[in-house]
Design a protein around this motif. Structure first.
Motif, PDB file in Angstrom:
ATOM      1  N   ARG B 184       0.832  -1.215   0.000  1.00 20.91           N
ATOM      2  CA  ARG B 184       0.000   0.000   0.000  1.00 20.91           C
ATOM      3  C   ARG B 184       0.860   1.257   0.000  1.00 20.91           C
ATOM      4  O   ARG B 184       0.428   2.294  -0.503  1.00 20.91           O
ATOM      5  CB  ARG B 184      -0.937  -0.012   1.203  1.00 20.91           C
ATOM      6  N   VAL B 185       2.045   1.172   0.571  1.00 21.79           N
ATOM      7  CA  VAL B 185       2.938   2.331   0.522  1.00 21.79           C
ATOM      8  C   VAL B 185       3.286   2.625  -0.932  1.00 21.79           C
ATOM      9  O   VAL B 185       3.206   3.765  -1.395  1.00 21.79           O
ATOM     10  CB  VAL B 185       4.224   2.062   1.332  1.00 21.79           C
ATOM     11  N   ASN B 186       3.650   1.565  -1.683  1.00 25.02           N
ATOM     12  CA  ASN B 186       3.958   1.747  -3.108  1.00 25.02           C
ATOM     13  C   ASN B 186       2.784   2.328  -3.863  1.00 25.02           C
ATOM     14  O   ASN B 186       2.926   3.203  -4.697  1.00 25.02           O
ATOM     15  CB  ASN B 186       4.320   0.396  -3.732  1.00 25.02           C
ATOM     16  N   ARG B 187       1.606   1.795  -3.590  1.00 21.33           N
ATOM     17  CA  ARG B 187       0.431   2.190  -4.353  1.00 21.33           C
ATOM     18  C   ARG B 187      -0.036   3.594  -3.996  1.00 21.33           C
ATOM     19  O   ARG B 187      -0.387   4.379  -4.867  1.00 21.33           O
ATOM     20  CB  ARG B 187      -0.705   1.197  -4.099  1.00 21.33           C
ATOM     21  N   GLU B 188      -0.018   3.898  -2.704  1.00 13.13           N
ATOM     22  CA  GLU B 188      -0.628   5.150  -2.275  1.00 13.13           C
ATOM     23  C   GLU B 188       0.365   6.308  -2.229  1.00 13.13           C
ATOM     24  O   GLU B 188      -0.024   7.462  -2.312  1.00 13.13           O
ATOM     25  CB  GLU B 188      -1.294   4.956  -0.900  1.00 13.13           C
ATOM     26  N   HIS B 189       1.652   5.996  -2.086  1.00 14.27           N
ATOM     27  CA  HIS B 189       2.634   7.082  -2.013  1.00 14.27           C
ATOM     28  C   HIS B 189       3.669   7.008  -3.112  1.00 14.27           C
ATOM     29  O   HIS B 189       4.541   7.862  -3.194  1.00 14.27           O
ATOM     30  CB  HIS B 189       3.332   7.056  -0.645  1.00 14.27           C
ATOM     31  N   LEU B 198      12.173   1.251   2.458  1.00 17.59           N
ATOM     32  CA  LEU B 198      13.040   0.064   2.522  1.00 17.59           C
ATOM     33  C   LEU B 198      14.440   0.447   3.007  1.00 17.59           C
ATOM     34  O   LEU B 198      15.057  -0.260   3.803  1.00 17.59           O
ATOM     35  CB  LEU B 198      13.129  -0.601   1.147  1.00 17.59           C
ATOM     36  N   GLN B 199      14.935   1.592   2.532  1.00 20.52           N
ATOM     37  CA  GLN B 199      16.255   2.046   2.964  1.00 20.52           C
ATOM     38  C   GLN B 199      16.254   2.396   4.450  1.00 20.52           C
ATOM     39  O   GLN B 199      17.183   2.043   5.182  1.00 20.52           O
ATOM     40  CB  GLN B 199      16.676   3.279   2.152  1.00 20.52           C
ATOM     41  N   ALA B 200      15.188   3.073   4.874  1.00 17.63           N
ATOM     42  CA  ALA B 200      15.113   3.463   6.286  1.00 17.63           C
ATOM     43  C   ALA B 200      15.112   2.226   7.180  1.00 17.63           C
ATOM     44  O   ALA B 200      15.820   2.175   8.196  1.00 17.63           O
ATOM     45  CB  ALA B 200      13.861   4.304   6.531  1.00 17.63           C
ATOM     46  N   ILE B 201      14.312   1.231   6.804  1.00 18.75           N
ATOM     47  CA  ILE B 201      14.243   0.016   7.623  1.00 18.75           C
ATOM     48  C   ILE B 201      15.611  -0.685   7.629  1.00 18.75           C
ATOM     49  O   ILE B 201      16.058  -1.191   8.663  1.00 18.75           O
ATOM     50  CB  ILE B 201      13.145  -0.934   7.092  1.00 18.75           C
ATOM     51  N   HIS B 251       8.592   7.109  10.663  1.00 21.05           N
ATOM     52  CA  HIS B 251       9.027   7.351   9.287  1.00 21.05           C
ATOM     53  C   HIS B 251       8.054   8.314   8.599  1.00 21.05           C
ATOM     54  O   HIS B 251       6.850   8.168   8.694  1.00 21.05           O
ATOM     55  CB  HIS B 251       9.086   6.037   8.510  1.00 21.05           C
ATOM     56  N   HIS B 252       8.630   9.288   7.897  1.00 23.52           N
ATOM     57  CA  HIS B 252       7.792  10.261   7.194  1.00 23.52           C
ATOM     58  C   HIS B 252       8.099  10.228   5.715  1.00 23.52           C
ATOM     59  O   HIS B 252       9.241  10.024   5.314  1.00 23.52           O
ATOM     60  CB  HIS B 252       8.056  11.672   7.727  1.00 23.52           C
ATOM     61  N   THR B 253       7.081  10.436   4.904  1.00 24.36           N
ATOM     62  CA  THR B 253       7.324  10.562   3.463  1.00 24.36           C
ATOM     63  C   THR B 253       7.952  11.926   3.205  1.00 24.36           C
ATOM     64  O   THR B 253       8.003  12.783   4.091  1.00 24.36           O
ATOM     65  CB  THR B 253       6.011  10.472   2.663  1.00 24.36           C
ATOM     66  N   ARG B 254       8.409  12.134   1.972  1.00 23.43           N
ATOM     67  CA  ARG B 254       9.011  13.421   1.627  1.00 23.43           C
ATOM     68  C   ARG B 254       8.030  14.574   1.832  1.00 23.43           C
ATOM     69  O   ARG B 254       8.419  15.690   2.112  1.00 23.43           O
ATOM     70  CB  ARG B 254       9.456  13.411   0.164  1.00 23.43           C
ATOM     71  N   SER B 255       6.747  14.263   1.644  1.00 26.76           N
ATOM     72  CA  SER B 255       5.759  15.327   1.818  1.00 26.76           C
ATOM     73  C   SER B 255       5.326  15.459   3.269  1.00 26.76           C
ATOM     74  O   SER B 255       4.400  16.214   3.575  1.00 26.76           O
ATOM     75  CB  SER B 255       4.559  15.058   0.918  1.00 26.76           C
ATOM     76  N   GLY B 256       5.963  14.709   4.172  1.00 23.75           N
ATOM     77  CA  GLY B 256       5.717  14.912   5.591  1.00 23.75           C
ATOM     78  C   GLY B 256       4.624  14.057   6.192  1.00 23.75           C
ATOM     79  O   GLY B 256       4.215  14.288   7.321  1.00 23.75           O
ATOM     80  N   ILE B 257       4.131  13.065   5.461  1.00 22.23           N
ATOM     81  CA  ILE B 257       3.088  12.197   6.020  1.00 22.23           C
ATOM     82  C   ILE B 257       3.744  11.101   6.842  1.00 22.23           C
ATOM     83  O   ILE B 257       4.685  10.447   6.383  1.00 22.23           O
ATOM     84  CB  ILE B 257       2.253  11.563   4.896  1.00 22.23           C
ATOM     85  N   ARG B 258       3.270  10.894   8.054  1.00 22.17           N
ATOM     86  CA  ARG B 258       3.822   9.851   8.907  1.00 22.17           C
ATOM     87  C   ARG B 258       3.264   8.508   8.460  1.00 22.17           C
ATOM     88  O   ARG B 258       2.053   8.339   8.322  1.00 22.17           O
ATOM     89  CB  ARG B 258       3.413  10.129  10.354  1.00 22.17           C
TER      90      ARG B 258
END
Lengths: 343, 299
Positions: B184-189, B198-201, B251-258
């Protein structure tokens, strides 16, 4: 009947080819590598009227597979392929009320949703089998396409149903170099060296309502799609031939009659089949195998009755032919497709 | 590569041409009958190859002292052989000694510089090995590294499992860790956000490991952790620990979503054959429930 072949311009560049480019960019692959040797650049390919031929799309996917040697490219690309963003058709899929409807849409509009591999549904006992036959695939890329499309359907069903569905997979290939990719992206119910490239699921899953389902929405989207797609070919040549042979399997028409149905000369049909790396008899044999499977499972037919149904002289003759087509006896093949045939 | 070291290539060519000019103006042209083809091919070939090696070094290494020494040494060797080669075409009058000096200084001097470069390179390699700790053990296979996380892949893991079973039979454990609902991360973000996660983990897990452990990217969003000389109890403790640290990650996306992240784990001891063990752990992960309680329902 209007069909498409390797060199027909019928694949909207802005859909699956553009998604492949987008995916490659996300993986840090130089996009110009993917379009090497082709008449397209990224800008022209993304234009709404841009149409690629299956041969060009195959070339693009081949370049992608070469650029990403890790063995996960097909799965990662496939996962996001459906419902996609192909206008009304993707809207229809997105609102599908259940798995059964989604698979039915996928099959009906395969020329756009899965132009290179033809999805086919088969009921085997309590199970529904989604298996894939060549539509415009070339043998060397079949494994990649099968991985991609199975990941696409798996990913779509998982996303729209909100849960992981208990699919079982069989692959007509030897054990791959990267079995872990299958385990992580599809699950561990995977069997290699099988006769069919197929994914099976208990039929009751086809009826389970999906949270986003909206029957009226699907109808409207389908009506809009029908308008958009009017006049375009809906089946590839190979698929149309397969369908025709399937419909008349008890008294199979010959090459001439089939060529006539497809609106071309027998020589042209032969040439097209050769281009796809196949020939008429191989296609007929394939259809007979699929029918045999269903007769064994659903009707519980003995070899004698199947032989009579398919117009063979006797059961021995049929068994011998079947062994020649598949390398297996009918009962061995039946065993392979049963749930307990998986180990 | 030729583009990045265009200046070095030009300098080398200019130096080689300068020598040609020097020999041409001060020496006497030797008639073709006197040419020794064996020497020309041998010395000219050495010059070409040394020049090529210098370019390879400059093109593949970050600049710095070690790179300068390696490339400089090779360039001096190249020029020394080039001077040797020019000797075959021109006769230098006997009363001039500069050509002898050139020959006897350039080649041995180059070798000295190259040797010192190799010595410092060895020191540099030691400090780089520290960085690779927990990403590789015992042997290196650069083709095994995954392009997203820079972790070794499942092939490398299988070889390590086998190696560990041979070195320490009957001990050691393996943990598999799989992110919940990663698709869902791939699909939604978007896929790029998926790769960032994946890098963060990967970083998070590396920080949580002991120096002797090995982290691999098994496939997709599934990681494998090899714990050498550990038993099942330890593996269980570590697996839970990893699971908790993943759940704690903000973890936050580049746009700041947790993005709330949870993971499933399975573990086993290395007593089984590698393939059977991996199959069993894969199946155990599939049997575990896979949902994100804090993730909003499908919108």
């Amino acid at each position: 009947m209007k069909t498409y072949q390797l060199n027909s311009r019928c694949i909207p560049g802005a859909y699956q080819p553009a998604m492949a480019l987008e995916f490659a960019r996300g993986q840090d692959v130089d996009v110009s590598l993917l379009l090497k040797g082709m008449a397209w650049d990224e800008h022209s390919l993304r234009q709404p009227e841009a149409l690629l031929s299956p041969a060009e799309h195959l070339q693009l996917l081949h370049n992608l597979a070469v650029a990403l040697p890790g063995g996960d490219g097909a799965f990662l690309l496939g996962q996001g392929l459906l419902p996609g963003h192909l206008g009304a058709l993707s809207h229809a899929l997105l609102q599908a009320t259940n798995l059964g409807q989604a698979l039915e849409l996928l099959q009906r509009y395969q020329a756009w949703l899965s132009p290179l591999l033809a999805p086919r549904l088969m009921r085997l006992g309590d199970e529904t089998l989604l298996y894939w036959t060549d539509s415009c695939a070339l043998p060397r890329q079949r494994a990649f396409l099968v991985e991609m499309m199975m990941a696409a359907v798996t990913g779509m069903a998982r996303w729209l149903s909100g849960q992981r569905l208990p699919w079982r997979y069989t692959f007509n290939r030897t054990r791959p170099a990267h079995p872990e990719q299958y385990a992580v992206h599809l699950g561990s119910a995977v069997q290699f060296n099988a006769y069919l490239d197929a994914m099976a699921i208990d039929s009751h899953w086809l009826e389970q309502p999906w949270p986003r389902g909206n029957g009226a929405g699907v109808e409207m989207a389908v009506a809009a799609a029908e308008q958009e797609l009017e006049g375009q070919p809906r089946r590839s040549l190979l698929t149309a031939l397969h369908d025709h042979l399937l419909a008349h399997v008890r008294r199979p028409p010959g090459l001439e009659a089939c060529a006539d149905m497809l609106g071309m000369s027998p020589a042209t049909l032969k040439r097209h089949l050769a281009q796809h790396g196949t020939h008429f008899q191989a296609e007929l044999d394939q259809v007979r195998i699929h029918v045999t499977l269903q007769l064994i499972h659903n009707q519980g037919y003995s070899n004698e009755r199947i032989a009579a149904y398919l117009g063979f002289h006797d059961a021995n003759n049929f068994r011998r032919s079947f062994k020649r087509w598949t390398g297996l006896t009918p009962s061995m093949l039946r065993h392979q497709l049963q749930p307990d045939g998986l180990d | 590569m030729l583009l990045t070291c265009r200046r070095a290539l030009m300098a080398m060519t200019l130096a080689a041409l300068a020598f040609v000019f020097l020999y041409g103006s001060l020496g006497v042209y030797r008639p073709m009958e006197q040419w020794s083809w064996m020497d020309i091919v041998g010395e000219g070939g050495t010059a070409l190859m040394s020049g090529f090696w210098a370019i390879l070094i400059l093109g593949s290494r970050p600049s710095g002292r070690v790179t300068l020494l390696l490339a400089g040494g090779l360039t001096a060797i190249m020029l020394g052989s080039w001077v040797d080669c020019l000797d075959e075409f021109f006769v230098i009058p006997k009363d001039q000694f500069w050509d002898n000096w050139l020959e006897s200084l350039l080649t041995p001097g180059g070798m000295l510089i190259l040797t010192s470069g190799l010595y410092f390179w060895r020191q540099e390699q030691w400090s780089l090995n520290e960085h690779m700790q927990k990403r590789e053990r015992l042997f290196r296979e650069h083709r095994a590294f995954d392009r997203v996380t820079q972790l070794a892949n499942a092939d490398y893991l299988r070889r390590q499992l086998q190696l560990e079973q041979e070195r320490h039979p009957g001990s050691g454990a393996l943990i598999l860790l799989d992110l919940d609902q990663f698709h869902r991360v791939n699909r939604e973000h978007g896929q790029q956000e998926g790769n960032r996660l994946l890098q963060a983990i990967a970083h998070l897990l590396l920080l949580n490991l002991r120096p002797e452990d090995l982290l691999c990217r098994y496939a997709g969003d599934r990681y494998a952790i090899l714990l050498p000389e550990s038993d099942l109890q330890e593996a269980a403790v570590w697996a839970r620990h990893m699971q908790q640290s993943v759940a704690q990650l903000a973890h936050h996306t580049r746009s700041g979503i947790r993005l709330p992240i949870t993971a499933r784990v399975s573990w086993g001891s290395l007593e089984e054959a590698p393939e059977a063990l991996l199959n069993r752990l894969d199946q155990a992960l599939e049997a575990a429930p896979d949902f994100l309680p804090t993730h909003a329902a499908l919108a």
